[in-house]
Enzyme design. Structure first.
Site, PDB file in Angstrom:
ATOM      1  N   ASN A   9     -10.521  10.305  -1.263  1.00 54.50           N
ATOM      2  CA  ASN A   9     -10.542   9.724   0.075  1.00 54.50           C
ATOM      3  C   ASN A   9      -9.210  10.071   0.738  1.00 54.50           C
ATOM      4  O   ASN A   9      -8.183   9.499   0.409  1.00 54.50           O
ATOM      5  CB  ASN A   9     -10.718   8.202  -0.042  1.00 54.50           C
ATOM      6  CG  ASN A   9     -10.634   7.506   1.296  1.00 54.50           C
ATOM      7  OD1 ASN A   9     -10.599   8.148   2.348  1.00 54.50           O
ATOM      8  ND2 ASN A   9     -10.596   6.181   1.269  1.00 54.50           N
ATOM      9  N   TRP A  10      -9.285  11.015   1.655  1.00 53.98           N
ATOM     10  CA  TRP A  10      -8.040  11.520   2.258  1.00 53.98           C
ATOM     11  C   TRP A  10      -7.476  10.571   3.310  1.00 53.98           C
ATOM     12  O   TRP A  10      -6.368  10.785   3.807  1.00 53.98           O
ATOM     13  CB  TRP A  10      -8.276  12.905   2.884  1.00 53.98           C
ATOM     14  CG  TRP A  10      -8.556  13.995   1.893  1.00 53.98           C
ATOM     15  CD1 TRP A  10      -8.791  13.866   0.543  1.00 53.98           C
ATOM     16  CD2 TRP A  10      -8.631  15.395   2.167  1.00 53.98           C
ATOM     17  NE1 TRP A  10      -8.997  15.089  -0.031  1.00 53.98           N
ATOM     18  CE2 TRP A  10      -8.910  16.053   0.942  1.00 53.98           C
ATOM     19  CE3 TRP A  10      -8.493  16.167   3.324  1.00 53.98           C
ATOM     20  CZ2 TRP A  10      -9.046  17.438   0.856  1.00 53.98           C
ATOM     21  CZ3 TRP A  10      -8.633  17.548   3.239  1.00 53.98           C
ATOM     22  CH2 TRP A  10      -8.904  18.171   2.016  1.00 53.98           C
ATOM     23  N   LYS A  11      -8.254   9.568   3.700  1.00 52.80           N
ATOM     24  CA  LYS A  11      -7.805   8.603   4.722  1.00 52.80           C
ATOM     25  C   LYS A  11      -7.309   9.360   5.965  1.00 52.80           C
ATOM     26  O   LYS A  11      -7.835  10.412   6.282  1.00 52.80           O
ATOM     27  CB  LYS A  11      -6.757   7.655   4.127  1.00 52.80           C
ATOM     28  CG  LYS A  11      -7.261   7.016   2.823  1.00 52.80           C
ATOM     29  CD  LYS A  11      -6.404   5.920   2.290  1.00 52.80           C
ATOM     30  CE  LYS A  11      -7.012   5.392   0.984  1.00 52.80           C
ATOM     31  NZ  LYS A  11      -6.271   4.250   0.449  1.00 52.80           N
ATOM     32  N   HIS A  94     -14.738   0.419   2.857  1.00 50.91           N
ATOM     33  CA  HIS A  94     -13.392   0.547   2.286  1.00 50.91           C
ATOM     34  C   HIS A  94     -12.539  -0.663   2.689  1.00 50.91           C
ATOM     35  O   HIS A  94     -12.648  -1.165   3.807  1.00 50.91           O
ATOM     36  CB  HIS A  94     -12.729   1.839   2.748  1.00 50.91           C
ATOM     37  CG  HIS A  94     -11.501   2.129   1.958  1.00 50.91           C
ATOM     38  ND1 HIS A  94     -10.287   1.551   2.261  1.00 50.91           N
ATOM     39  CD2 HIS A  94     -11.301   2.881   0.851  1.00 50.91           C
ATOM     40  CE1 HIS A  94      -9.397   1.959   1.365  1.00 50.91           C
ATOM     41  NE2 HIS A  94      -9.984   2.760   0.509  1.00 50.91           N
ATOM     42  N   GLU A  96      -9.622  -0.904   3.669  1.00 56.67           N
ATOM     43  CA  GLU A  96      -8.857  -0.735   4.917  1.00 56.67           C
ATOM     44  C   GLU A  96      -9.748  -0.954   6.139  1.00 56.67           C
ATOM     45  O   GLU A  96      -9.298  -1.466   7.161  1.00 56.67           O
ATOM     46  CB  GLU A  96      -8.194   0.653   4.932  1.00 56.67           C
ATOM     47  CG  GLU A  96      -7.024   0.696   3.960  1.00 56.67           C
ATOM     48  CD  GLU A  96      -6.842   2.012   3.231  1.00 56.67           C
ATOM     49  OE1 GLU A  96      -7.322   3.051   3.706  1.00 56.67           O
ATOM     50  OE2 GLU A  96      -6.213   1.989   2.142  1.00 56.67           O
ATOM     51  N   GLU A 166     -12.612  -1.305  -5.900  1.00 54.04           N
ATOM     52  CA  GLU A 166     -11.216  -1.036  -5.560  1.00 54.04           C
ATOM     53  C   GLU A 166     -10.488  -2.354  -5.326  1.00 54.04           C
ATOM     54  O   GLU A 166     -10.530  -2.904  -4.217  1.00 54.04           O
ATOM     55  CB  GLU A 166     -11.135  -0.183  -4.289  1.00 54.04           C
ATOM     56  CG  GLU A 166     -11.820   1.163  -4.408  1.00 54.04           C
ATOM     57  CD  GLU A 166     -11.267   2.178  -3.408  1.00 54.04           C
ATOM     58  OE1 GLU A 166     -10.768   3.209  -3.869  1.00 54.04           O
ATOM     59  OE2 GLU A 166     -11.311   1.929  -2.191  1.00 54.04           O
ATOM     60  N   GLY A 172      -2.842   1.992  -3.103  1.00 53.58           N
ATOM     61  CA  GLY A 172      -1.628   2.526  -2.491  1.00 53.58           C
ATOM     62  C   GLY A 172      -0.361   1.796  -2.911  1.00 53.58           C
ATOM     63  O   GLY A 172       0.695   1.989  -2.327  1.00 53.58           O
ATOM     64  N   SER A 212      -4.684   3.440  -7.053  1.00 51.69           N
ATOM     65  CA  SER A 212      -3.553   4.061  -7.757  1.00 51.69           C
ATOM     66  C   SER A 212      -3.949   4.849  -9.002  1.00 51.69           C
ATOM     67  O   SER A 212      -3.215   4.848  -9.998  1.00 51.69           O
ATOM     68  CB  SER A 212      -2.497   3.004  -8.088  1.00 51.69           C
ATOM     69  OG  SER A 212      -1.997   2.429  -6.888  1.00 51.69           O
ATOM     70  N   GLY A 233      -7.120   7.968  -3.686  1.00 54.21           N
ATOM     71  CA  GLY A 233      -6.461   8.059  -2.387  1.00 54.21           C
ATOM     72  C   GLY A 233      -5.301   9.037  -2.450  1.00 54.21           C
ATOM     73  O   GLY A 233      -5.495  10.256  -2.431  1.00 54.21           O
ATOM     74  N   GLY A 234      -4.091   8.502  -2.567  1.00 51.41           N
ATOM     75  CA  GLY A 234      -2.880   9.316  -2.515  1.00 51.41           C
ATOM     76  C   GLY A 234      -2.909  10.573  -3.377  1.00 51.41           C
ATOM     77  O   GLY A 234      -2.538  11.664  -2.912  1.00 51.41           O
TER      78      GLY A 234
END
Ligand code: 13P
Length: 249
Positions: A9-11, A94, A96, A166, A172, A212, A233-234
């Protein structure tokens, strides 16, 4: 054997040039694996992603979608628009979207319905916040999130659902759920689905862990019996890190 998936997930990261560069590196280096590999770039780069991955095993997902077919919804994207450019995977729910954009279970239920009606596959995200875990409320919160957005579905529709647990406190933050915490929750999720539907259906649902996940911790998380992959993510923003996680499955 359940479908195993590693999804990135590149956000809100990577402009067009950066997207093209990362995708061509990923396609060139992608290892042979039984797991499905998915990337979710931002909306404006989805068409480019589909084109550049045409002859790759890597699939493309959107990070969100509106529930309506079309109409006066400024700034929104419909299922038809995604399907029209060749995107049939969509991440919904998600944390966010829930916490920063006010998306609640009732809205997510509508989005899920639209996606499934259009034969898309949904990667449905959910998970508890830190306070909820501290208060030992995490199982109840997760059960409610599932029930409110998904338990109205027909059994046959679950073929189009992938779950992504999640825990919000692990997203993150560099703090990962331990493999035992992930397994404990994934087993609970499977049991909850089994009680609402049946055991056989529950055994077939792919449940990803997100929060993470890094090259250094992926293998031990993925080794747990109810963890069928990850939503990253990251670490999905760097080719070598993401592919190291793919290799860990
Ligand atoms: P991080 O891997 O950066 O913690 O993000 C997880 C996530 O939110 C994936 O959807």
């Amino acid at each position: 054997m359940r479908t195993q998936i590693v999804a990135g997930n590149w956000k809100m990261n990577k402009n067009l040039e950066e997207t093209e560069a990362l995708l061509s590196e990923l396609s060139a280096k992608v290892p042979d694996t039984k797991a499905e590999i998915i990337v979710a770039p931002t909306f404006v780069n989805l068409a480019t992603a589909v084109r550049s991955l045409q002859s790759s095993v890597i699939q493309v997902a959107a990070q969100n979608m509106h529930f309506a077919e079309n109409g006066a919804f400024t700034g929104e994207i419909s299922a038809d628009m995604l399907l029209n450019i060749g995107v049939d995977n969509v991440i919904l729910g998600h944390s966010e979207r829930r916490s920063l954009f006010g998306e609640e279970d009732s809205l997510l239920e509508k989005k899920v319905n639209t996606a499934l009606a259009r034969k898309m596959r949904v990667i449905f995200c959910f998970g508890e916040e830190l306070e909820e875990r501290k208060n030992n409320n995490h199982f109840a919160v997760v059960a409610d999130q599932l029930k409110n957005a998904l338990f109205h579905l027909e059994a046959s529709q679950w073929r189009q659902i992938v779950l992504a647990y999640e825990p919000v406190w692990a997203i993150g933050t560099g703090e990962t759920a331990t493999p035992e915490q992930a397994q404990e929750m994934h087993a609970f999720i499977r049991k909850t689905i089994g009680e609402a539907y049946d055991h056989e259906l529950a055994e077939k649902v792919t449940i990803l862990y997100g929060g993470s996940v890094k090259p250094g911790n992926a293998a031990e998380i993925f080794a747990k019996p109810d963890v069928d992959g990850g939503l990253i993510g990251g670490a999905s923003l760097k080719c070598d890190d993401f592919l190291a996680i793919v290799k860990a499955i």
